[in-house]
Scaffold this active site. Structure first.
Site, PDB file in Angstrom:
ATOM      1  N   HIS A 189     -18.068 -32.176  34.267  1.00 42.61           N
ATOM      2  CA  HIS A 189     -18.534 -32.749  33.012  1.00 42.61           C
ATOM      3  C   HIS A 189     -17.967 -32.006  31.796  1.00 42.61           C
ATOM      4  O   HIS A 189     -18.153 -32.422  30.662  1.00 42.61           O
ATOM      5  CB  HIS A 189     -20.068 -32.695  32.988  1.00 42.61           C
TER       6      HIS A 189
ATOM      7  N   ASN B  37     -29.484 -49.666  26.685  1.00 44.71           N
ATOM      8  CA  ASN B  37     -30.220 -48.489  27.146  1.00 44.71           C
ATOM      9  C   ASN B  37     -31.211 -48.837  28.254  1.00 44.71           C
ATOM     10  O   ASN B  37     -31.340 -48.110  29.238  1.00 44.71           O
ATOM     11  CB  ASN B  37     -30.963 -47.839  25.977  1.00 44.71           C
TER      12      ASN B  37
ATOM     13  N   HIS C 139     -24.892 -36.157  19.908  1.00 47.05           N
ATOM     14  CA  HIS C 139     -24.367 -35.826  21.228  1.00 47.05           C
ATOM     15  C   HIS C 139     -23.963 -34.366  21.387  1.00 47.05           C
ATOM     16  O   HIS C 139     -23.722 -33.908  22.500  1.00 47.05           O
ATOM     17  CB  HIS C 139     -23.167 -36.735  21.519  1.00 47.05           C
TER      18      HIS C 139
ATOM     19  N   ARG D 112     -14.602 -39.062  30.596  1.00 48.57           N
ATOM     20  CA  ARG D 112     -14.489 -40.460  30.199  1.00 48.57           C
ATOM     21  C   ARG D 112     -13.403 -40.554  29.144  1.00 48.57           C
ATOM     22  O   ARG D 112     -13.264 -39.659  28.306  1.00 48.57           O
ATOM     23  CB  ARG D 112     -15.791 -40.997  29.608  1.00 48.57           C
TER      24      ARG D 112
END
Length: 729
Positions: A476, A88, A633, A416
């Site tokens: 996205h 991170n 998420h 992704r």
């Protein structure tokens, strides 16, 4: 504010039994209270009402580090979070500090909503990050390392090895490490070498026979060799850099080694992308990958004892100042410590979790006797990862679509995906089986450009129509559409999710997804995919919230509508869960809604610009952040809407980049049972008292503790419910 079942006016301190009574009081009511009139004069864009995005991100990383420090966590779970903290912080320096350094170099003076200039932000985040990195090393050296040693997982220095063990590792060095090393010495004939991003190096000062000068050499630790060199068959290790350090005489024979010390470089990931100049997005992605290799250095980590004599050539050649140097006791780079979590010691870990089949979908067609399309057509299906298996839900959706003779077309948006992606393979299989396949592959997905470029090229080689994103926007959204011919016509089957089509992250990230045969949602996806491939922009959508398009407007309308209900004395509530809350316009709308009396409960994983609990501004807003074994998420948005409730899930956070500069999608949830499930997920998150942190008005966080209450862990409860649902099936 609510205190002892009473609602108190922040202006006159009069108390009321219900929120509705307080709202009526605030909105006029012949009470003589002037609070509402005062609020109209408050400038809600004032910087005092906004937290720093960068400092908020560091605060999140501080909460991650606390999971490594917390001795109540199993030992190897603590090691996992030690490694995650490094990852991170690496990303923070590459992205946020890199961007600030760029702006600083360009003499940008524009202030962010929290009132800071880039140079002020840059100085402040470096000062904040330093003690955090020092605390990480302290956590390892004065606690975690000792606990590992006590558990029989020993990380030794070379001097701690017995003579036979030293002989063993020296032989390993000579056979397997020495041939891979390339020492680079700086002298008049050799320029300073390129230091690659995040590589761990050993610096060496030495004198060679017949030469009075002291030379500086750099030895890069090879990434294709294990960082933890195992000794025998035991869980006993020596770090690779320590083994190299102990064998410098083999690398520099006859030289006098004056000093050796490890160092590590972090480079800027915010390389400039000129989409107008690039011939196409393929060229742009290739240029970004190349530019990152040689991007500006934004941080230099060095072993604490490194001398100024060794540091000087690094500072000079890397073009950085003392503020960007972080002196840390070794070891540097804890990201490789993640490999220790693979050790087979279940007693040192959390109970293993295997995602469960969805109760309506089972393990596959054989388990239910029906195709996934029959199940979706009967009722919408909500999947929740990692509680539900990705393979038996999303992957199955694509598997069946690829082989079903009635499927005409498949369209998917890939942001992704895994390096060995079964998702990509099924799309290729579908094309080979005669389906029309269109795939949107986002080449601007940061740090995945190279992987996505390879997938895009392979898909094109298979004859699949590939769109490479859109100029000016990053795609996205996480969406897929299957077009299927059935007895009563062509049906559209949609999947809209909050997470990527990535089988590995689906085991570690918490995400939601909706399968639906809703015709309007399917038609909206048809329009969205036409935008990807044909650049045909649509402003109106029947069901979906799309950015750029109607998403920002619809969210603002929904927030304002709640405020209107509150002003009318009706119950009003907003509840939302997201990764980040950064957009100043949304923050201001939430402040106004709070002033009107709307009850607002937010679950924001990391960045949050909003200050909750400000009297007269945000006392009706609460913000919690959950840091647990799975990365939270999913994005959920709930509006009470006068009793006609609205629920959405989707890919967008309430960030300026998501609402204005990315292609995003959020889908409404109509099915009453699925709405109840999402409400339950929100309630569990809001009531968590073991892994939740409450945001304070000053930007600090306070971790909740059960105290005398029953411990409530949202993720643990959701795992239990997934198992129970399977048992009932």
């Amino acid at each position: 504010m609510n205190s002892g079942n009473a609602y108190q006016c922040p202006s006159c301190e009069q108390c009321f039994e219900t929120r509705a009574q307080l709202v009526a009081h605030i909105n006029g009511g012949n009470t003589g209270c002037e609070w509402h009139e005062q609020d109209e004069a408050v400038d809600l864009s004032d910087s005092e009402y906004y937290l720093s995005r960068e400092l908020s991100k560091l605060a999140f990383n501080r909460r991650v580090l606390q999971e490594a420090i917390d001795e109540e966590n199993p030992l190897l779970e603590r090691v996992k979070f030690l490694a995650i903290f490094t990852e991170n912080m690496d990303e923070f320096f590459m992205k946020r500090v890199g961007g600030l350094k760029q702006q600083r170099a360009a003499s940008v003076t524009e202030r962010t909503p929290d009132g800071r200039r880039p140079d002020e932000h840059w100085e402040e985040v470096l000062a904040e990050a330093r003690p955090m990195l020092e605390r990480q090393v302290e956590c390892y050296r004065n606690g975690l390392g000792e606990a590992l040693d006590a558990a029989g997982i020993e990380i030794c220095s070379y001097d701690e090895l017995t003579p036979p063990e030293q002989t063993e590792v020296d032989a390993y060095f000579e056979d397997s490490i020495l041939p891979t090393l390339t020492p680079l010495t700086i002298d008049s004939a050799k320029p300073f070498p390129h230091i690659s991003n995040l590589s761990l190096s050993l610096g060496v000062l030495a004198k060679h026979p017949g030469d009075d000068d002291v030379t500086f050499s750099r030895i890069k630790m090879p990434k294709n060799r294990p960082r933890f060199v195992q000794i025998g068959e035991q869980t006993r290790y020596i770090l690779l850099e320590e083994l190299v350090r102990a064998n410098l005489d083999q690398i520099f024979p006859n030289a006098q080694i004056l000093e050796d010390a490890t160092f590590r470089v972090t480079r800027n990931a915010e390389v400039r992308r000129n989409e107008e100049v690039a011939e196409d997005l393929l060229q742009l992605a290739e240029e970004v990958i190349e530019q990152r290799r040689f991007a500006t250095v934004v941080r230099l980590e060095v072993e604490a004892g490194m001398s100024d004599q060794m540091l000087e050539p690094l500072l000079e050649n890397l073009d950085i100042g003392p503020a960007e140097v972080f002196r840390l006791p070794g070891p540097l780079d804890f990201s490789d410590f993640m490999t220790l979590t693979d050790i087979d010691r279940p007693e040192l870990k959390l109970p293993e979790w295997t995602p469960k089949p969805h109760p309506r979908l089972g393990d596959g067609r054989d388990a239910t006797g029906r195709s996934i399309f029959e199940e979706i057509r009967e009722d919408d299906i909500l999947v929740h990862h990692p509680y539900h298996s990705f393979n038996t839900t999303v992957q199955r959706f694509l598997d069946e679509a690829a082989t079903d003779p009635d499927v005409l077309a498949i369209k998917a948006a890939i942001y992704r995906t895994a390096s060995d992606s079964e998702v990509i393979q099924r799309l290729i299989d579908a094309a080979e089986n005669g389906k029309q396949v269109a795939v949107m592959v986002e080449l601007k997905a940061r740090f995945d450009e190279e992987n996505n470029l390879e997938w895009a090229q392979r898909l094109e080689e298979e004859g699949i129509h590939v769109a490479y994103g859109t100029i000016g926007y990053k795609t996205h959204t996480k969406t897929a559409l299957v077009v299927r011919e059935e007895d009563d016509g062509v049906e559209l089957y949609s999947h809209i999710g909050t997470g990527n089509y990535h089988s590995e992250t689906a085991k570690r990230y918490e995400d939601l997804g909706l399968f639906t045969a809703n015709r309007d949602i399917g038609q909206d996806l048809v329009q969205l995919f036409n935008y990807f491939t044909g650049n045909s922009v649509h402003d109106e959508y029947r069901e979906l919230l799309i950015a750029p398009g109607n998403m920002r407007e619809r969210f603002v309308e929904a927030i304002r509508r709640e405020a209107e209900h509150a002003r009318a004395g009706e119950p009003a509530r907003i509840a939302a869960k997201m990764n980040r809350l950064e957009d100043p316009e949304i923050v201001e709308e939430l402040y106004r809604a709070s002033q009107a009396g709307v009850e607002i409960d937010l679950v924001v994983r990391d960045i949050c610009r909003l200050r909750p609990g400000l009297a007269g501004i945000s006392e009706n807003i609460s913000v919690v952040s959950i840091v647990n074994r799975f990365l939270e998420h999913s994005r959920i948005y709930y509006f009470r809407n006068g009793g006609d409730e609205e629920f959405y899930i989707g890919s967008a956070d309430w960030m300026e980049r998501n609402l204005d500069n990315r292609v995003e999608a959020a889908v409404p949830i109509h099915d009453p049972e699925l709405r109840a499930r999402i409400r339950h997920v929100l309630d569990l998150n809001l009531s968590d008292n073991t892994k939740a942190w409450e945001l304070n008005p000053d930007g600090s966080y306070t971790q909740r503790s059960p105290g005398d209450e029953q411990p409530r862990n949202a993720q643990t409860r959701l795992m239990e419910e997934a198992e129970q649902a399977l048992d009932r099936r």
